[in-house]
Design a protein around this motif. Structure first.
Motif, mmCIF file in Angstrom:
data_model
loop_
_atom_site.group_PDB
_atom_site.id
_atom_site.type_symbol
_atom_site.label_atom_id
_atom_site.label_comp_id
_atom_site.label_asym_id
_atom_site.label_seq_id
_atom_site.Cartn_x
_atom_site.Cartn_y
_atom_site.Cartn_z
ATOM 1 N N VAL A 19 -3.350 2.334 -3.357
ATOM 2 C CA VAL A 19 -2.226 2.127 -4.274
ATOM 3 C C VAL A 19 -2.503 2.835 -5.594
ATOM 4 C CG1 VAL A 19 -1.570 -0.089 -3.255
ATOM 5 C CG2 VAL A 19 -3.182 -0.039 -5.153
ATOM 6 N N THR A 20 -1.419 3.122 -6.295
ATOM 7 C CA THR A 20 -1.569 3.688 -7.634
ATOM 8 C C THR A 20 -1.789 2.548 -8.625
ATOM 9 O OG1 THR A 20 0.839 3.708 -7.854
ATOM 10 C CG2 THR A 20 -0.208 5.771 -7.212
ATOM 11 N N THR A 21 -2.586 2.829 -9.647
ATOM 12 C CA THR A 21 -2.889 1.835 -10.672
ATOM 13 C C THR A 21 -2.800 2.490 -12.047
ATOM 14 O OG1 THR A 21 -5.264 2.306 -10.651
ATOM 15 C CG2 THR A 21 -4.487 0.594 -9.142
ATOM 16 N N GLY A 22 -2.822 1.655 -13.065
ATOM 17 C CA GLY A 22 -2.882 2.133 -14.446
ATOM 18 C C GLY A 22 -1.763 3.082 -14.810
ATOM 19 N N GLU A 23 -2.108 4.094 -15.570
ATOM 20 C CA GLU A 23 -1.141 5.083 -16.051
ATOM 21 C C GLU A 23 -0.424 5.785 -14.896
ATOM 22 O OE1 GLU A 23 1.233 7.168 -18.494
ATOM 23 O OE2 GLU A 23 -0.153 5.599 -19.147
ATOM 24 N N LEU A 24 -1.149 6.085 -13.846
ATOM 25 C CA LEU A 24 -0.540 6.762 -12.697
ATOM 26 C C LEU A 24 0.586 5.921 -12.097
ATOM 27 C CD1 LEU A 24 -0.533 9.222 -10.816
ATOM 28 C CD2 LEU A 24 -2.233 8.044 -9.420
ATOM 29 N N SER A 25 0.417 4.611 -12.062
ATOM 30 C CA SER A 25 1.441 3.750 -11.463
ATOM 31 C C SER A 25 2.723 3.723 -12.302
ATOM 32 C CB SER A 25 0.913 2.333 -11.256
ATOM 33 O OG SER A 25 0.706 1.687 -12.479
ATOM 34 N N ARG A 26 2.623 4.081 -13.561
ATOM 35 C CA ARG A 26 3.830 4.152 -14.396
ATOM 36 C C ARG A 26 4.678 5.374 -14.038
ATOM 37 N NH1 ARG A 26 -0.185 2.595 -17.547
ATOM 38 N NH2 ARG A 26 -0.120 0.666 -18.728
ATOM 39 N N ARG A 27 3.994 6.429 -13.583
ATOM 40 C CA ARG A 27 4.697 7.660 -13.204
ATOM 41 C C ARG A 27 5.000 7.719 -11.716
ATOM 42 N NH1 ARG A 27 0.417 11.754 -15.108
ATOM 43 N NH2 ARG A 27 -0.736 10.035 -14.278
ATOM 44 N N GLU A 28 4.059 7.241 -10.905
ATOM 45 C CA GLU A 28 4.188 7.306 -9.452
ATOM 46 C C GLU A 28 3.801 5.951 -8.886
ATOM 47 O OE1 GLU A 28 2.068 10.626 -7.663
ATOM 48 O OE2 GLU A 28 1.889 11.507 -9.651
ATOM 49 N N ASN A 29 4.719 5.294 -8.252
ATOM 50 C CA ASN A 29 4.416 3.999 -7.653
ATOM 51 C C ASN A 29 4.409 4.171 -6.139
ATOM 52 O OD1 ASN A 29 3.921 1.331 -7.298
ATOM 53 N ND2 ASN A 29 5.917 0.626 -7.947
ATOM 54 N N MET A 30 3.225 4.244 -5.570
ATOM 55 C CA MET A 30 3.147 4.466 -4.128
ATOM 56 C C MET A 30 1.988 3.693 -3.528
ATOM 57 S SD MET A 30 1.328 8.166 -3.411
ATOM 58 C CE MET A 30 2.083 9.214 -4.609
ATOM 59 N N PHE A 31 2.073 3.525 -2.223
ATOM 60 C CA PHE A 31 0.934 3.010 -1.482
ATOM 61 C C PHE A 31 0.847 3.751 -0.158
ATOM 62 C CE2 PHE A 31 4.235 0.361 0.284
ATOM 63 C CZ PHE A 31 3.855 0.173 1.594
ATOM 64 N N ILE A 32 -0.381 3.868 0.329
ATOM 65 C CA ILE A 32 -0.665 4.569 1.579
ATOM 66 C C ILE A 32 -1.433 3.601 2.463
ATOM 67 C CG2 ILE A 32 -1.845 6.527 2.641
ATOM 68 C CD1 ILE A 32 -1.693 7.872 -0.198
ATOM 69 N N GLU A 33 -0.948 3.382 3.667
ATOM 70 C CA GLU A 33 -1.653 2.528 4.624
ATOM 71 C C GLU A 33 -2.569 3.399 5.468
ATOM 72 O OE1 GLU A 33 -0.623 -0.308 8.409
ATOM 73 O OE2 GLU A 33 0.835 -0.221 6.757
ATOM 74 N N MET A 34 -3.809 2.938 5.648
ATOM 75 C CA MET A 34 -4.804 3.705 6.395
ATOM 76 C C MET A 34 -5.463 2.840 7.451
ATOM 77 S SD MET A 34 -6.863 5.668 3.400
ATOM 78 C CE MET A 34 -6.248 7.204 2.804
ATOM 79 N N ASN A 35 -5.934 3.506 8.498
ATOM 80 C CA ASN A 35 -6.755 2.819 9.479
ATOM 81 C C ASN A 35 -8.229 3.015 9.098
ATOM 82 O OD1 ASN A 35 -7.512 5.400 10.344
ATOM 83 N ND2 ASN A 35 -6.154 5.376 12.107
ATOM 84 N N GLU A 36 -9.113 2.534 9.919
ATOM 85 C CA GLU A 36 -10.557 2.602 9.635
ATOM 86 C C GLU A 36 -11.041 4.044 9.441
ATOM 87 O OE1 GLU A 36 -14.244 0.851 8.932
ATOM 88 O OE2 GLU A 36 -12.522 -0.313 9.568
ATOM 89 N N THR A 37 -10.629 4.932 10.329
ATOM 90 C CA THR A 37 -11.086 6.323 10.248
ATOM 91 C C THR A 37 -10.534 7.017 9.005
ATOM 92 O OG1 THR A 37 -11.193 6.406 12.662
ATOM 93 C CG2 THR A 37 -11.265 8.504 11.501
ATOM 94 N N SER A 38 -9.258 6.812 8.719
ATOM 95 C CA SER A 38 -8.672 7.400 7.510
ATOM 96 C C SER A 38 -9.397 6.888 6.267
ATOM 97 C CB SER A 38 -7.189 7.055 7.408
ATOM 98 O OG SER A 38 -6.479 7.573 8.489
ATOM 99 N N SER A 39 -9.754 5.619 6.277
ATOM 100 C CA SER A 39 -10.491 5.033 5.172
ATOM 101 C C SER A 39 -11.861 5.699 5.010
ATOM 102 C CB SER A 39 -10.656 3.533 5.392
ATOM 103 O OG SER A 39 -11.491 2.975 4.416
ATOM 104 N N GLU A 40 -12.526 5.965 6.126
ATOM 105 C CA GLU A 40 -13.819 6.660 6.067
ATOM 106 C C GLU A 40 -13.656 8.051 5.467
ATOM 107 O OE1 GLU A 40 -16.394 6.565 9.599
ATOM 108 O OE2 GLU A 40 -15.046 5.018 10.376
ATOM 109 N N ILE A 41 -12.610 8.746 5.883
ATOM 110 C CA ILE A 41 -12.357 10.091 5.356
ATOM 111 C C ILE A 41 -12.096 10.005 3.853
ATOM 112 C CG2 ILE A 41 -10.764 12.053 5.412
ATOM 113 C CD1 ILE A 41 -10.461 11.435 8.476
ATOM 114 N N TRP A 42 -11.297 9.034 3.426
ATOM 115 C CA TRP A 42 -11.029 8.823 1.998
ATOM 116 C C TRP A 42 -12.348 8.650 1.233
ATOM 117 C CZ3 TRP A 42 -6.609 8.525 -1.061
ATOM 118 C CH2 TRP A 42 -6.789 7.969 -2.324
#
Length: 89
Positions: A19-42
């Motif tokens: 998820v976006t937080t802080g200043e970024l969340s004021r400009r862009e409010n988004m969330f990305i759902e990931m699985n285990e592998t995507s999380s590892e890549i992140w």
């Protein structure tokens, strides 16, 4: 490639959300759902790993062909770029 400041990853149940937080969340409010592998890549991207190193790590861990791992990593990175997750270089 570097993840923009203002993105935070959390585990909720068996899913991971970025998820976006802080200043970024004021400009862009988004969330990305990931699985285990995507999380590892992140996590590897967060540590500064390049795509080839990530693919090699996944290939070893999951016993898949390097070319397949690289293709999957490249696809995820492309979708993250499209979503605006990375800082401009």
């Amino acid at each position: 490639m570097r993840i923009k400041k203002g993105f935070m990853k959390r585990k909720i149940g068996d899913k991971y959300l970025v998820v976006t937080t802080g200043e970024l969340s004021r400009r862009e409010n988004m969330f990305i759902e990931m699985n285990e592998t995507s999380s590892e890549i992140w996590d590897m991207i967060s540590k500064g790993y390049e795509a080839q190193r990530i693919a090699e790590s996944l290939s070893k861990k999951y016993g898949i062909e390097r070319d397949k791992a690289r293709s999957d990593v490249d696809k995820l990175i492309a979708s993250m770029k499209e979503a605006g997750v990375f800082e401009d270089e």
